[in-house]
Design a protein around this motif. Structure first.
Motif, mmCIF file in Angstrom:
data_model
loop_
_atom_site.group_PDB
_atom_site.id
_atom_site.type_symbol
_atom_site.label_atom_id
_atom_site.label_comp_id
_atom_site.label_asym_id
_atom_site.label_seq_id
_atom_site.Cartn_x
_atom_site.Cartn_y
_atom_site.Cartn_z
ATOM 1 N N ASP A 1 0.850 -1.195 0.000
ATOM 2 C CA ASP A 1 0.000 0.000 0.000
ATOM 3 C C ASP A 1 0.886 1.244 0.000
ATOM 4 O OD1 ASP A 1 -1.790 2.048 0.361
ATOM 5 O OD2 ASP A 1 -2.913 1.065 1.964
ATOM 6 N N PRO A 2 1.010 1.933 -1.139
ATOM 7 C CA PRO A 2 1.909 3.091 -1.232
ATOM 8 C C PRO A 2 1.458 4.285 -0.403
ATOM 9 C CG PRO A 2 0.579 2.899 -3.218
ATOM 10 C CD PRO A 2 0.329 1.655 -2.416
ATOM 11 N N ARG A 3 0.219 4.292 0.061
ATOM 12 C CA ARG A 3 -0.279 5.422 0.844
ATOM 13 C C ARG A 3 0.372 5.513 2.225
ATOM 14 N NH1 ARG A 3 -6.468 4.070 0.951
ATOM 15 N NH2 ARG A 3 -5.486 2.075 1.525
ATOM 16 N N THR A 4 1.015 4.429 2.676
ATOM 17 C CA THR A 4 1.540 4.403 4.043
ATOM 18 C C THR A 4 2.994 4.864 4.134
ATOM 19 O OG1 THR A 4 2.126 2.059 3.836
ATOM 20 C CG2 THR A 4 -0.049 2.582 4.739
ATOM 21 N N GLU A 5 3.483 5.537 3.116
ATOM 22 C CA GLU A 5 4.813 6.137 3.221
ATOM 23 C C GLU A 5 4.841 7.073 4.437
ATOM 24 O OE1 GLU A 5 7.640 8.239 0.024
ATOM 25 O OE2 GLU A 5 6.005 9.532 0.745
ATOM 26 N N HIS A 6 5.883 6.977 5.239
ATOM 27 C CA HIS A 6 5.951 7.791 6.448
ATOM 28 C C HIS A 6 7.396 8.127 6.781
ATOM 29 C CE1 HIS A 6 6.416 3.607 7.665
ATOM 30 N NE2 HIS A 6 7.011 4.033 8.767
#
Length: 273
Positions: A233-238
């Motif tokens: 899931d690329p949205r979870t970059e942090h």
């Protein structure tokens, strides 16, 4: 406090950084070169080799194949060097120190309580025993950020997990962070691809509307770098933003499959749960 004390007793070292997805990147670059530049250079070279010698079409094909093999080997070596240099460069993206804690033999220890509570959290319906659930964990890691230290934007899941993380339980399905101290200044955990619609937005100080979490002792942050099937899931970059005050966190990664030692907890250790 017990987790911090045990981490200090064990000695903290520079936090490791892995180049997640390097096999996928290497394969993509080689395929791109093989389908484009390598083929065209091989044909061009073959044409120059036969154009003045009255060579036949067979000679052209033979030279082209020979050139292609040589060029592809050279390009592959260059890509391998590039991949290695990129992996080395990634080490500068994380400047914190950390250590793993895998001793669960003391009943009242922070390590044992952390693992037990994490096992209950991930198995709220109690379908598994704590031991079976914790077998999916990497050993708890305690991380220290001193003033100025950072963790650059990154992903906890891996697009090539089935290959690169096969020896550590496969894909990372969940990340559990527990903040071990209050951090008044700096050290925010920031999700650069997620929008924060709550009143806490804009804590980064530059007016942006990204999801950020301010460390507060005892608070936990749980997110899912991949779905249940293991899809990235690329949205979870942090990232861990630059620390001003010292920051301590404890982390557990839950994987898709059993995590064997040395990354996970041994069978003997799990029996202490």
């Amino acid at each position: 406090q017990d987790l911090i004390a045990r981490a200090l007793d064990k000695t903290l070292e520079r936090s490791p950084v892995a180049y997640a997805g390097w096999t996928e990147d290497f394969k993509d670059l080689v395929e791109l070169a093989a389908k484009g530049p390598a083929a065209w250079l091989a044909l061009l070279g073959a044409w120059f080799q036969v154009k003045d010698g009255n060579g036949s079409q067979v000679d052209l094909v033979v030279h082209a194949l020979q050139n292609y093999a040589i060029i592809l080997c050279i390009v592959t070596a260059i890509i391998a060097g590039f991949t290695y240099s990129r992996a080395e460069g990634l080490k500068n993206l994380r400047t914190s120190t950390s250590t793993t804690l895998d001793d669960l033999s003391v009943p009242a220890s922070g390590t044992r309580q952390f693992v037990r509570q994490a096992a209950k959290l991930f198995d709220a319906e109690q379908e598994n025993s704590p031991q079976n659930e914790a077998a999916l964990f990497e050993a708890p890691t305690v991380i220290r950020y001193e003033p100025g230290q950072v963790l650059a934007p990154h992903y906890d899941a891996n697009r090539s997990a089935e290959t690169e993380d096969a020896n550590r339980g496969g894909q990372t399905l969940a990340t559990l962070l527990v903040y071990l101290n209050d951090v008044d200044k700096g050290g925010l955990t920031r999700f650069g691809k997620l929008v924060d619609s709550s009143s806490s937005a804009g804590l980064t100080g530059d007016g942006e509307n990204k999801l950020v979490v301010q460390p507060k002792m005892g608070d936990a942050l749980l997110f899912f770098p991949a779905d249940k099937a293991g899809n990235f899931d690329p949205r979870t970059e942090h990232e861990g933003m630059p620390a001003i005050d010292e920051k301590w966190i404890a982390r557990i990664w839950r994987h898709k499959q059993r995590v064997p030692p040395p990354y996970g907890l041994s069978e003997r250790t799990l029996e202490n749960l």
